[in-house]
Scaffold this motif. Structure first.
Motif, PDB file in Angstrom:
ATOM      1  N   PHE A  65       0.835  -1.194   0.000  1.00 53.33           N
ATOM      2  CA  PHE A  65       0.000   0.000   0.000  1.00 53.33           C
ATOM      3  C   PHE A  65       0.879   1.256   0.000  1.00 53.33           C
ATOM      4  CE2 PHE A  65      -3.800   2.136   2.423  1.00 53.33           C
ATOM      5  CZ  PHE A  65      -4.122   2.863   1.297  1.00 53.33           C
ATOM      6  N   ALA A  66       1.872   1.288   0.882  1.00 52.45           N
ATOM      7  CA  ALA A  66       2.740   2.459   1.001  1.00 52.45           C
ATOM      8  C   ALA A  66       3.511   2.732  -0.286  1.00 52.45           C
ATOM      9  CB  ALA A  66       3.715   2.269   2.162  1.00 52.45           C
ATOM     10  N   LYS A  67       3.954   1.682  -0.960  1.00 52.58           N
ATOM     11  CA  LYS A  67       4.765   1.857  -2.172  1.00 52.58           C
ATOM     12  C   LYS A  67       3.927   2.058  -3.429  1.00 52.58           C
ATOM     13  CE  LYS A  67       8.982  -0.590  -0.936  1.00 52.58           C
ATOM     14  NZ  LYS A  67       9.873  -1.704  -1.310  1.00 52.58           N
ATOM     15  N   THR A  68       2.801   1.371  -3.521  1.00 52.63           N
ATOM     16  CA  THR A  68       2.017   1.369  -4.760  1.00 52.63           C
ATOM     17  C   THR A  68       1.041   2.538  -4.845  1.00 52.63           C
ATOM     18  OG1 THR A  68       2.191  -1.044  -4.716  1.00 52.63           O
ATOM     19  CG2 THR A  68       0.622  -0.099  -6.266  1.00 52.63           C
ATOM     20  N   PHE A  69       0.435   2.872  -3.727  1.00 51.91           N
ATOM     21  CA  PHE A  69      -0.546   3.959  -3.684  1.00 51.91           C
ATOM     22  C   PHE A  69      -0.139   4.932  -2.582  1.00 51.91           C
ATOM     23  CE2 PHE A  69      -2.820   0.202  -5.270  1.00 51.91           C
ATOM     24  CZ  PHE A  69      -3.272   0.673  -6.495  1.00 51.91           C
ATOM     25  N   SER A  70       1.054   5.493  -2.726  1.00 48.99           N
ATOM     26  CA  SER A  70       1.617   6.304  -1.642  1.00 48.99           C
ATOM     27  C   SER A  70       0.754   7.510  -1.289  1.00 48.99           C
ATOM     28  CB  SER A  70       3.048   6.729  -1.973  1.00 48.99           C
ATOM     29  OG  SER A  70       3.079   7.459  -3.169  1.00 48.99           O
ATOM     30  N   ALA A  71       0.101   8.125  -2.266  1.00 51.80           N
ATOM     31  CA  ALA A  71      -0.739   9.295  -1.955  1.00 51.80           C
ATOM     32  C   ALA A  71      -1.923   8.883  -1.073  1.00 51.80           C
ATOM     33  CB  ALA A  71      -1.230   9.963  -3.240  1.00 51.80           C
ATOM     34  N   SER A  72      -2.587   7.790  -1.425  1.00 52.92           N
ATOM     35  CA  SER A  72      -3.706   7.302  -0.605  1.00 52.92           C
ATOM     36  C   SER A  72      -3.218   6.870   0.767  1.00 52.92           C
ATOM     37  CB  SER A  72      -4.398   6.120  -1.287  1.00 52.92           C
ATOM     38  OG  SER A  72      -5.066   6.533  -2.442  1.00 52.92           O
ATOM     39  N   PHE A  73      -2.104   6.164   0.800  1.00 50.72           N
ATOM     40  CA  PHE A  73      -1.517   5.700   2.061  1.00 50.72           C
ATOM     41  C   PHE A  73      -1.222   6.895   2.980  1.00 50.72           C
ATOM     42  CE2 PHE A  73       2.134   4.528   4.693  1.00 50.72           C
ATOM     43  CZ  PHE A  73       1.774   3.277   5.185  1.00 50.72           C
ATOM     44  N   GLN A  74      -0.554   7.907   2.448  1.00 48.12           N
ATOM     45  CA  GLN A  74      -0.202   9.078   3.254  1.00 48.12           C
ATOM     46  C   GLN A  74      -1.439   9.849   3.693  1.00 48.12           C
ATOM     47  OE1 GLN A  74       2.679  10.071   4.617  1.00 48.12           O
ATOM     48  NE2 GLN A  74       3.736   8.281   3.790  1.00 48.12           N
ATOM     49  N   ARG A  75      -2.438   9.942   2.815  1.00 53.17           N
ATOM     50  CA  ARG A  75      -3.668  10.651   3.161  1.00 53.17           C
ATOM     51  C   ARG A  75      -4.344   9.984   4.357  1.00 53.17           C
ATOM     52  NH1 ARG A  75      -6.982   9.906  -1.293  1.00 53.17           N
ATOM     53  NH2 ARG A  75      -8.193   8.458  -0.112  1.00 53.17           N
ATOM     54  N   LEU A  76      -4.366   8.647   4.384  1.00 51.85           N
ATOM     55  CA  LEU A  76      -4.971   7.938   5.519  1.00 51.85           C
ATOM     56  C   LEU A  76      -4.105   8.052   6.770  1.00 51.85           C
ATOM     57  CD1 LEU A  76      -6.409   4.643   3.989  1.00 51.85           C
ATOM     58  CD2 LEU A  76      -7.529   6.841   4.317  1.00 51.85           C
ATOM     59  N   LEU A  77      -2.808   7.864   6.582  1.00 54.94           N
ATOM     60  CA  LEU A  77      -1.893   7.936   7.724  1.00 54.94           C
ATOM     61  C   LEU A  77      -1.971   9.304   8.396  1.00 54.94           C
ATOM     62  CD1 LEU A  77       0.524   6.746   9.381  1.00 54.94           C
ATOM     63  CD2 LEU A  77       2.000   7.821   7.674  1.00 54.94           C
TER      64      LEU A  77
END
Length: 190
Positions: A65-77
């Motif tokens: 998740f962090a590598k493939t969809f980093s924008a979504s991952f960061q938005r949730l984090l």
């Protein structure tokens, strides 16, 4: 799925480090046991203690998740969308629970499909080796969306997880869903 996280294995240690640097690329990791892990939503200083039920695959899911969809991952984090609850869910631990929920939903302990959802998913997996990881990313976003919409608190986590599962099952069984990318909730990824 049956591989448990083993803090003595070098490849497991490297995967944990990779998760750190995929999440915080400009921040040096002090150690595999450090207060820093709490910033990511682990329960304590040692994230290896949080993998219990879901095992190493839950770390692999978070890393994908962090590598493939980093924008979504960061938005949730970073809890960047919606009116956030005062008491949020712990991000990383939620990720481990999502892996476990998907494993249960797909009945991955059994060798033969006992549910239609599993049969559908097995077909998807036979055509795309990343189907589980993609479903994980979708599930995380669905869970967060429901969390925000219901203005949930930490006490609502299990209920939100159940409704997330129901949403995923519903979408997987839609007639025109032949791969994870066809799921309506896949649009949530960026």
């Amino acid at each position: 799925m049956k591989v448990y996280f083993d803090h003595s294995r070098r490849d497991h240690q490297e995967a944990l480090r990779a998760l750190w640097y995929a999440t915080y690329p400009d921040q040096e990791l002090e150690g595999l046991v450090s207060e820093q892990w709490k910033d990511m939503g682990w329960q304590g200083r040692d994230p290896s203690t949080d993998f219990r039920g879901a095992g190493f695959i839950s770390l692999e899911n978070l890393l994908f998740f962090a590598k493939t969809f980093s924008a979504s991952f960061q938005r949730l984090l970073q809890k960047q969308s919606g009116n956030r609850a005062t008491w949020e869910y712990p991000f990383a631990v939620a990720g481990v629970n999502i892996t476990f929920m998907i494993m249960q939903m797909l009945d991955l302990q059994s060798t033969k499909p006992r549910t239609f959802v599993k049969a559908v998913f097995v077909q998807m997996l036979s055509e795309d080796e990343w189907a589980f990881d993609l479903l994980y990313c979708v599930a995380f976003l669905v869970m967060d969306k429901q969390w925000v919409e219901k203005n949930a608190s930490y006490m609502d986590f299990n209920e939100i997880l159940k409704s997330t599962r129901a949403q995923l099952e519903k979408e997987l069984l839609l007639e025109d869903v032949l791969r994870i990318e066809d799921m309506p909730s896949y649009r949530l990824l960026c």
